[in-house]
Design a protein around this motif. Structure first.
Motif, short mmCIF file in Angstrom:
data_model
loop_
_atom_site.label_atom_id
_atom_site.label_comp_id
_atom_site.label_asym_id
_atom_site.label_seq_id
_atom_site.Cartn_x
_atom_site.Cartn_y
_atom_site.Cartn_z
N THR A 16 73.83 18.93 23.97
CA THR A 16 73.03 19.78 24.67
C THR A 16 71.47 19.77 24.86
OG1 THR A 16 72.72 22.13 24.58
CG2 THR A 16 75.06 20.77 25.75
N ASN A 17 71.30 20.30 23.45
CA ASN A 17 69.85 19.48 23.26
C ASN A 17 69.22 18.04 22.63
OD1 ASN A 17 68.38 22.02 22.36
ND2 ASN A 17 70.27 22.64 21.27
N THR A 20 68.60 16.95 26.46
CA THR A 20 67.91 17.99 27.32
C THR A 20 66.37 17.04 26.96
OG1 THR A 20 68.59 19.98 27.41
CG2 THR A 20 66.50 20.14 27.16
N GLN A 21 66.62 16.20 25.59
CA GLN A 21 65.30 16.02 25.34
C GLN A 21 64.64 14.72 25.83
OE1 GLN A 21 62.81 16.95 23.28
NE2 GLN A 21 64.04 18.90 24.47
N LEU A 23 66.63 13.73 28.85
CA LEU A 23 66.54 13.96 30.55
C LEU A 23 64.59 14.01 30.46
CD1 LEU A 23 69.50 16.14 31.37
CD2 LEU A 23 68.72 13.82 32.65
N LYS A 24 64.34 14.76 29.80
CA LYS A 24 62.71 14.75 29.78
C LYS A 24 62.31 13.91 29.77
CE LYS A 24 61.95 19.82 28.22
NZ LYS A 24 61.87 20.90 26.95
N SER A 41 75.37 24.38 32.24
CA SER A 41 73.66 24.59 32.79
C SER A 41 73.23 23.39 33.19
CB SER A 41 73.12 25.12 31.34
OG SER A 41 73.91 25.91 31.16
N PHE A 42 74.25 21.94 33.51
CA PHE A 42 73.35 21.05 33.90
C PHE A 42 73.25 20.10 35.58
CE2 PHE A 42 72.73 20.76 29.32
CZ PHE A 42 71.46 19.83 29.16
N GLU A 45 70.88 17.88 37.31
CA GLU A 45 71.01 16.34 37.17
C GLU A 45 72.54 15.87 37.38
OE1 GLU A 45 68.31 15.02 35.99
OE2 GLU A 45 67.33 16.63 35.57
#
Length: 101
Positions: A16-17, A20-21, A23-24, A41-42, A45
């Motif tokens: 998940t980390n 997140t990266q 996606l950013k 938690s996504f 998206e």
């Protein structure tokens, strides 16, 4: 940009980390998360279609039907036999790794 990524085990802490990266950074249009554990938690998206969760247990054989990849249009049709061979070899290695000989 018309690219996708696949993350195996993407529902855990590291996955998940990483997601997140990615996606950013906006590196990929679509990211497939393949895990036995649900992705939490996504939702935003997922609803946008940017993230796709696929329930997969890597301890069992994995069968992918890659139908939306047009190698000819992308100019890679000459690589198709090589790619098919590499996918088969990778899945065989995954099967041997998790299930044994």
């Amino acid at each position: 940009m018309n690219s996708s990524a696949i993350i195996f085990g993407g529902s855990g802490y590291i996955g998940t980390n990483l997601l997140t990266q990615i996606l950013k950074a906006s590196v990929f249009e679509k990211i497939y998360i393949c895990d036995i554990k649900p992705l939490l938690s996504f939702d935003l998206e997922i609803n946008k279609g940017r993230v796709v969760y696929i329930e997969i247990d890597v301890r069992k054989p994995i069968k992918f039907n890659i139908v939306d990849v047009d190698l000819e249009k992308a100019g890679y049709s000459i690589l198709l036999p090589y790619i098919e061979n590499q996918v088969t070899n990778t899945l065989n290695i995954l099967t041997l790794t998790f299930l044994g000989p």
